[in-house]
Each structure stands twice: as structure tokens, then as C-alpha cells.
Design a protein around this motif. Structure first.
Motif, PDB file in Angstrom:
ATOM      1  N   ALA A 110      84.672  14.665 -60.657  1.00 32.80           N
ATOM      2  CA  ALA A 110      84.730  15.106 -59.350  1.00 32.80           C
ATOM      3  C   ALA A 110      83.467  15.359 -58.774  1.00 32.80           C
ATOM      4  N   SER A 111      82.710  16.438 -59.367  1.00 30.12           N
ATOM      5  CA  SER A 111      81.248  16.679 -59.003  1.00 30.12           C
ATOM      6  C   SER A 111      80.266  15.391 -58.934  1.00 30.12           C
ATOM      7  N   ALA A 112      80.401  14.500 -59.806  1.00 31.32           N
ATOM      8  CA  ALA A 112      79.822  13.170 -59.807  1.00 31.32           C
ATOM      9  C   ALA A 112      80.132  12.228 -58.607  1.00 31.32           C
ATOM     10  N   TRP A 113      81.244  12.030 -58.524  1.00 33.64           N
ATOM     11  CA  TRP A 113      81.594  11.171 -57.566  1.00 33.64           C
ATOM     12  C   TRP A 113      81.231  11.768 -55.713  1.00 33.64           C
ATOM     13  N   ARG A 114      81.155  12.979 -55.936  1.00 37.04           N
ATOM     14  CA  ARG A 114      80.781  13.635 -54.532  1.00 37.04           C
ATOM     15  C   ARG A 114      79.312  13.641 -54.499  1.00 37.04           C
ATOM     16  N   SER A 115      78.691  13.528 -55.534  1.00 36.36           N
ATOM     17  CA  SER A 115      77.390  13.577 -55.391  1.00 36.36           C
ATOM     18  C   SER A 115      76.818  11.817 -55.200  1.00 36.36           C
ATOM     19  N   LEU A 116      77.580  11.013 -55.838  1.00 37.31           N
ATOM     20  CA  LEU A 116      77.336   9.617 -55.565  1.00 37.31           C
ATOM     21  C   LEU A 116      77.802   9.043 -54.103  1.00 37.31           C
ATOM     22  N   THR A 117      78.566   9.599 -53.475  1.00 45.61           N
ATOM     23  CA  THR A 117      79.126   9.314 -52.239  1.00 45.61           C
ATOM     24  C   THR A 117      78.201  10.233 -50.999  1.00 45.61           C
ATOM     25  N   GLY A 118      77.830  11.309 -51.398  1.00 47.86           N
ATOM     26  CA  GLY A 118      77.202  12.125 -50.438  1.00 47.86           C
ATOM     27  C   GLY A 118      78.368  13.047 -49.612  1.00 47.86           C
ATOM     28  N   ALA A 119      79.541  12.948 -50.138  1.00 48.33           N
ATOM     29  CA  ALA A 119      80.614  13.511 -49.579  1.00 48.33           C
ATOM     30  C   ALA A 119      80.389  15.105 -49.441  1.00 48.33           C
ATOM     31  N   GLY A 120      79.924  15.774 -50.514  1.00 47.72           N
ATOM     32  CA  GLY A 120      79.646  17.115 -50.290  1.00 47.72           C
ATOM     33  C   GLY A 120      78.646  17.640 -49.135  1.00 47.72           C
ATOM     34  N   ASP A 121      77.683  16.971 -48.818  1.00 50.79           N
ATOM     35  CA  ASP A 121      76.981  17.141 -47.665  1.00 50.79           C
ATOM     36  C   ASP A 121      77.537  16.852 -46.500  1.00 50.79           C
ATOM     37  N   ILE A 122      78.316  15.943 -46.555  1.00 49.00           N
ATOM     38  CA  ILE A 122      79.120  15.451 -45.219  1.00 49.00           C
ATOM     39  C   ILE A 122      80.079  16.616 -44.698  1.00 49.00           C
TER      40      ILE A 122
END
Length: 369
Positions: A110-122
Motif C-alpha cells: 500500500a505504501s509502496a504503490w502510493r509512493s510509486l504513483t504519487g497518489a499520496g501527494d495528490i
């Protein structure tokens, strides 16, 4: 017309919706039927007593054993890398690529995929937007509702009609149809939404979905499926380049990529591979972009037809397409076996870019002026 740009390793397409004349005018209907019926299993029912660690009951979701010590070591490395993501991303992206190819520990996906996509920042910069969009009266609601019950029906999150999983999937897809009204909703999107919801909470899944649709799969859901057809042509050409005998076989049997790659690409192989292998493909896909989809397809086709006795046995189009889509030997699709073959057979981004340019030139010759 299509323009293909390459930014930071990602292929970015800018295109107008143009329907390619593909010769077989029933092809688009075939694609639609493929997406409508794939995943249905009227002979099986969800059995809560036989759920694996990923939440699936029965089906082709076999698990591979893991070395616990190795898993713990990788978790520590990934935990440290995620904590220092911006620095590692900027200064040592090759490390991220290498570790994604080895597989992300499931506990940190979950954390890795969010980091890879940049979804957390968005998500952080769009607080409150998801809830507003999810509660909209979308014109796509009835279409979304029709697909909910046939998406991952053997998974504990989505097995119950009207259950929490289906509710969250509906919210996510409604929200995206309002967020990007030019695309709205298309069959196949529910498979993308579902895998994200298995990994992370619904709002995080939504923003991850947004980045996948608008960055990784840009053009895949546009009218005419132009980008999909282009990538299919590239995949066909690379298969023929890797193994001319297989390339000739596909051409002789009339096995155009459009007959099998639409589901592969639009659903990012979630309906094609065992779940262990699906997750490994996604780890690399979210790291390296849509070229991964082409390379996975090349690997599948070569594994299917590289042996001459298999090609000899597939005496017709029907036999060949059924073998490719439904009867590949399970031992070839096991996580470690398939990923080893993928890494061995894969083409680099430069090779794929060059082939895109060639195939684009061919397509432009048949596009309307």
C-alpha cells in the motif's frame, strides 16, 4: 493523430479519438464481450471456509511459499526506502527499479504503490474532493452497478452483493466518472479499482486509480481504443522479432493482438495470471510504466507458442486463441517462473520506443486524413 512523448521513462500519448478501420468490424464488439463476460464464473460460488491470504476463495489464485528471512530483510529495506522516498527517487531511482523487480513485500505494498504513483501527494492537496465526487449523481451509475457483481466475485471483499467492498468500488468508480467526464466509465475499470481496494483504503485507492488512468493507461479508454491497438501492434512486432516462427504462426492463424490483448492491457493482467504473479507484475508496472504491459504480453505469447509441438497442435484460430487465453500450463505462470522469464525476455524502453515509432507510421497510413 497520435503523438508519443517520453518523459522520465513513461510513455505519454496525446491523441484525438480516432476509430481505426480494423478490417473485422465485429472486433470492437468482441472486445466488449470479452470484458463483459470475463471474470464470470457461474459454476463456482464463494466459499468463506477456503480463503487464501489474499482473500480469494478457490480459483486460479495459487500461492507460492516465501522465505521468511528474505521477506523480513526486504521489508526492512523497503521500510527504510519509503521513509526516505524523495531522496531515493531523485538520486537512486535504479535502486527502486531493482527492488520492484524483485517484488515488494505485501505488508508494504500500500505504501509502496502510493509512493510509486504519487497518489499520496495528490490526495493531500485535494482534501474533501473524493467525498464530493463519490456522492455525485453520475450518468454512468447504472453501467457501474451492472459490473459490480461480476468483478472479483470470488474475493471476500466483493462476494456479498451490496457489501462494503462493492459499495467502495461503486464510490470509487462514480467519483472517477465525475472527475474525468471525458472518459466517464468503461468496462475493465472495475478490475483496476478492485485490486487497489484490496491493497489500500478507498480514498487512497481512488487517487491511485486517478494516476493510473491519467498517466499509466493514458489513451487506453479513449474512443476507438487507438492506444490499445497501437500497443498491440508493437507487442506483435516484438514477438516476431524475438521468435520469427511464433510471429509467422500468429499471422497464419489470424491471431491479431486485438483478440486477446484488450483484456490483458485494460485490466493490467488481473484476469489473466495467478494472483501472486499479478501483484509482481503490478509492482513493476507502477514503477516502470505501460511498457511493462507490452513486455508481459510478449512473455505470455512466447511461453505459449515457443514449442513447435504446441503450434502444431493448435490447428485452427479457435484452438490457438483458447490455448493462449485459457489453457496455458499453470507451471509457466507461477510467480518465480514467470517473472524470471519476463526479465529474461523483456525489451528495454528504447527498443519499445523505436517499435512504437514504426508501428505509428504504419497506422497513420490507414488513418482518415
Amino acid at each position: 493523430r497520435i503523438q508519443i512523448l517520453f518523459e522520465n521513462g513513461f510513455q505519454v500519448r496525446i491523441l484525438n479519438a480516432v476509430l481505426i478501420e480494423v478490417g473485422d468490424r465485429s472486433l470492437l464488439q468482441t472486445m466488449q464481450n470479452d470484458l463483459s463476460h470475463s471474470g464470470k464464473n457461474t459454476c463456482s460460488r464463494f466459499d468463506p471456509s477456503s480463503i487464501n491470504k489474499y482473500g480469494f476463495s478457490g480459483g486460479n489464485q495459487s500461492l507460492t511459499s516465501k522465505n521468511v528471512k528474505q521477506v523480513r530483510e526486504r521489508e526492512q529495506k523497503w521500510f527504510s526506502m519509503i521513509r526516505n522516498w524523495d531522496d531515493v527517487y531523485k538520486n537512486d531511482y535504479d535502486k527502486i527499479v531493482k527492488r520492484c523487480r524483485k517484488g515488494i513485500p505485501h505488508s508494504l505494498r500500500a505504501s509502496a504503490w502510493r509512493s510509486l504513483t504519487g497518489a499520496g501527494d495528490i490526495m493531500a492537496s485535494n482534501k474533501g474532493i473524493f467525498d464530493k465526487l463519490a456522492n455525485s449523481n453520475s450518468k454512468w451509475a447504472s453501467y457501474i452497478d451492472k459490473d459490480l457483481h461480476r468483478t472479483y466475485q470470488m474475493h471476500e471483499m466483493f462476494a456479498e452483493e451490496g457489501g462494503l467492498g462493492q459499495q467502495e468500488m461503486r464510490k470509487l468508480l462514480i467519483a472517477y466518472s465525475e472527475y474525468n467526464p471525458k472518459i466517464g466509465y468503461c468496462q475493465g475499470m472495475s478490475s483496476i479499482a478492485g485490486i487497489l481496494l484490496m491493497i489500500m483504503p478507498v480514498e487512497q485507492a481512488f487517487w491511485s486509480f486517478v494516476t493510473i488512468m491519467d498517466k499509466y493507461l493514458l489513451g487506453y479508454y479513449s474512443d476507438g481504443l487507438l492506444a490499445l491497438q497501437l500497443d498491440g501492434k508493437v507487442m506483435e512486432a516484438l514477438v516476431a522479432k524475438s521468435n520469427p516462427d511464433v510471429g509467422k504462426f500468429l499471422k497464419h492463424k489470424g491471431l491479431q493482438a486485438s483478440y486477446y490483448s484488450i483484456e490483458w492491457f485494460m485490466c493490467v493482467y488481473t484476469r489473466t495470471l495467478p494472483w501472486d504473479t499479478v501483484l509482481r507484475v503490478w509492482d513493476i508496472f507502477l514503477c516502470e510504466g505501460s511498457n511493462v504491459l507490452i513486455n508481459v504480453g510478449v512473455t505470455l505469447i512466447l511461453l505459449a507458442f515457443q514449442d513447435s509441438y504446441v503450434r502444431d497442435a493448435c490447428t485452427s484460430f479457435d484452438k490457438a486463441i483458447k490455448f493462449l487465453k485459457y489453457r496455458l500450463p499453470k507451471e509457466l505462470l507461477v510467480e518465480e517462473v514467470f517473472m524470471e522469464e519476463y526479465l529474461r525476455m523483456r525489451y528495454n524502453d528504447k527498443d519499445i520506443q523505436d517499435e512504437h515509432i514504426k508501428q505509428l507510421a504504419k497506422l497513420e497510413e490507414i488513418l482518415p486524413s
